[in-house]
Design a protein around this motif. Structure first.
Motif, mmCIF file in Angstrom:
data_model
loop_
_atom_site.group_PDB
_atom_site.id
_atom_site.type_symbol
_atom_site.label_atom_id
_atom_site.label_comp_id
_atom_site.label_asym_id
_atom_site.label_seq_id
_atom_site.Cartn_x
_atom_site.Cartn_y
_atom_site.Cartn_z
ATOM 1 N N SER A 1 0.684 -1.108 0.048
ATOM 2 C CA SER A 1 0.178 -0.096 -0.187
ATOM 3 C C SER A 1 0.812 1.303 -0.018
ATOM 4 O O SER A 1 2.053 1.204 0.337
ATOM 5 N N LEU A 2 0.351 2.329 -0.411
ATOM 6 C CA LEU A 2 0.866 3.703 -0.331
ATOM 7 C C LEU A 2 1.515 3.945 0.985
ATOM 8 O O LEU A 2 2.705 4.237 1.074
ATOM 9 N N ASP A 3 0.880 3.826 1.962
ATOM 10 C CA ASP A 3 1.012 3.923 3.215
ATOM 11 C C ASP A 3 2.200 3.338 3.723
ATOM 12 O O ASP A 3 3.267 3.819 4.432
ATOM 13 N N ALA A 4 2.313 1.927 3.415
ATOM 14 C CA ALA A 4 3.177 1.092 3.719
ATOM 15 C C ALA A 4 4.724 1.602 3.084
ATOM 16 O O ALA A 4 5.851 1.730 3.655
ATOM 17 N N ALA A 5 4.756 1.980 1.997
ATOM 18 C CA ALA A 5 5.610 2.503 0.986
ATOM 19 C C ALA A 5 6.437 3.479 1.727
ATOM 20 O O ALA A 5 7.561 3.841 1.887
ATOM 21 N N VAL A 6 5.585 4.667 1.867
ATOM 22 C CA VAL A 6 6.064 5.883 2.726
ATOM 23 C C VAL A 6 6.603 5.790 3.907
ATOM 24 O O VAL A 6 7.659 5.960 4.281
ATOM 25 N N SER A 7 6.078 4.729 4.734
ATOM 26 C CA SER A 7 6.424 4.474 5.788
ATOM 27 C C SER A 7 7.951 3.820 5.734
ATOM 28 O O SER A 7 8.933 4.129 6.597
ATOM 29 N N ALA A 8 8.146 2.770 4.820
ATOM 30 C CA ALA A 8 9.475 2.010 4.662
ATOM 31 C C ALA A 8 10.506 2.912 4.072
ATOM 32 O O ALA A 8 11.622 2.867 4.444
ATOM 33 N N ILE A 9 10.157 3.966 3.347
ATOM 34 C CA ILE A 9 11.146 4.885 2.971
ATOM 35 C C ILE A 9 11.675 5.744 4.182
ATOM 36 O O ILE A 9 12.785 6.072 4.052
ATOM 37 N N ARG A 10 10.564 6.326 4.861
ATOM 38 C CA ARG A 10 10.845 7.137 6.044
ATOM 39 C C ARG A 10 11.975 6.416 6.898
ATOM 40 O O ARG A 10 12.755 6.910 7.666
ATOM 41 N N ASN A 11 11.586 5.262 7.247
ATOM 42 C CA ASN A 11 12.226 4.136 8.178
ATOM 43 C C ASN A 11 13.779 3.723 7.506
ATOM 44 O O ASN A 11 14.868 3.879 8.404
ATOM 45 N N ILE A 12 13.773 3.363 6.327
ATOM 46 C CA ILE A 12 14.733 2.810 5.845
ATOM 47 C C ILE A 12 15.690 3.960 5.231
ATOM 48 O O ILE A 12 17.323 3.892 5.389
ATOM 49 N N ARG A 13 15.362 5.193 4.907
ATOM 50 C CA ARG A 13 16.157 6.279 4.450
ATOM 51 C C ARG A 13 17.073 5.712 3.316
ATOM 52 O O ARG A 13 18.348 5.963 3.420
ATOM 53 N N PRO A 14 16.571 5.132 2.157
ATOM 54 C CA PRO A 14 17.508 4.699 1.219
ATOM 55 C C PRO A 14 18.139 5.704 0.330
ATOM 56 O O PRO A 14 17.705 6.945 0.455
ATOM 57 N N LYS A 15 19.186 5.623 -0.371
ATOM 58 C CA LYS A 15 19.892 6.446 -1.128
ATOM 59 C C LYS A 15 19.370 6.611 -2.511
ATOM 60 O O LYS A 15 19.526 7.489 -3.071
ATOM 61 N N GLN A 16 18.577 5.346 -3.014
ATOM 62 C CA GLN A 16 17.855 5.464 -4.206
ATOM 63 C C GLN A 16 16.636 4.824 -3.976
ATOM 64 O O GLN A 16 16.324 4.113 -3.102
ATOM 65 N N VAL A 17 15.692 5.308 -4.881
ATOM 66 C CA VAL A 17 14.474 4.827 -4.954
ATOM 67 C C VAL A 17 13.810 4.862 -6.146
ATOM 68 O O VAL A 17 13.960 5.765 -7.029
ATOM 69 N N MET A 18 13.524 3.393 -6.642
ATOM 70 C CA MET A 18 13.330 3.410 -8.026
ATOM 71 C C MET A 18 11.514 3.244 -8.040
ATOM 72 O O MET A 18 10.861 2.790 -7.360
ATOM 73 N N LEU A 19 10.891 4.035 -8.894
ATOM 74 C CA LEU A 19 9.331 3.995 -8.996
ATOM 75 C C LEU A 19 9.116 3.511 -10.365
ATOM 76 O O LEU A 19 9.834 3.983 -11.524
ATOM 77 N N GLU A 20 7.981 2.705 -10.244
ATOM 78 C CA GLU A 20 7.539 1.927 -11.718
ATOM 79 C C GLU A 20 6.715 3.048 -12.291
ATOM 80 O O GLU A 20 5.758 3.110 -12.068
ATOM 81 N N SER A 21 7.502 3.421 -12.980
ATOM 82 C CA SER A 21 6.814 4.467 -14.212
ATOM 83 C C SER A 21 7.909 4.938 -15.241
ATOM 84 O O SER A 21 8.638 4.191 -15.421
ATOM 85 N N CYS A 22 7.559 5.921 -15.835
ATOM 86 C CA CYS A 22 8.701 6.444 -16.813
ATOM 87 C C CYS A 22 8.668 8.045 -16.472
ATOM 88 O O CYS A 22 7.843 8.591 -15.969
ATOM 89 N N GLU A 23 9.758 8.613 -16.983
ATOM 90 C CA GLU A 23 10.204 10.073 -16.603
ATOM 91 C C GLU A 23 9.094 10.949 -17.348
ATOM 92 O O GLU A 23 8.600 11.908 -16.448
ATOM 93 N N GLN A 24 8.746 10.564 -18.342
ATOM 94 C CA GLN A 24 7.615 11.385 -19.055
ATOM 95 C C GLN A 24 6.232 11.477 -18.179
ATOM 96 O O GLN A 24 5.806 12.495 -18.015
ATOM 97 N N ARG A 25 5.810 10.230 -17.712
ATOM 98 C CA ARG A 25 4.983 10.266 -16.791
ATOM 99 C C ARG A 25 4.937 10.950 -15.485
ATOM 100 O O ARG A 25 4.065 11.831 -15.022
ATOM 101 N N ARG A 26 6.293 10.977 -14.999
ATOM 102 C CA ARG A 26 6.525 11.554 -13.675
ATOM 103 C C ARG A 26 6.404 13.149 -13.742
ATOM 104 O O ARG A 26 5.903 13.999 -13.068
ATOM 105 N N ILE A 27 6.726 13.793 -15.050
ATOM 106 C CA ILE A 27 7.007 15.183 -15.472
ATOM 107 C C ILE A 27 5.526 15.470 -15.385
ATOM 108 O O ILE A 27 4.941 16.793 -15.172
#
Length: 82
Positions: A1-27
């Protein structure tokens, strides 16, 4: 879930995050957000272009991209759209 992903990023504090999308959609999602155009579909509104692509080809929807991008920046992670 989105909440779980947000929590994991905040807790783990990774140096890189990969998002399943493409740069055009993100922009496109970021541009819509800056213009204050709603990202999520409502009964009165059809899917955004980026969300329609995500529904057909897979990947994250605009709201998810924006939230995960923001929390990734919050922890100083480099974001990659894959």
């Amino acid at each position: 879930s989105l909440d779980a992903a947000v929590s994991a990023i905040r807790n783990i504090r990774p140096k890189q995050v990969m998002l399943e999308s493409c740069e055009q959609r993100r922009i496109l999602c970021e541009t819509r957000a800056e213009a204050k155009v709603p990202c999520e579909d409502t009964p009165e509104k059809t899917l955004s272009h980026a969300d329609a692509i995500a529904s057909v080809h897979g990947g994250l929807r605009c709201k998810e991209l924006l939230v995960l991008g923001a929390v990734s920046e919050e922890v100083g992670a480099q974001i990659y759209a894959i």
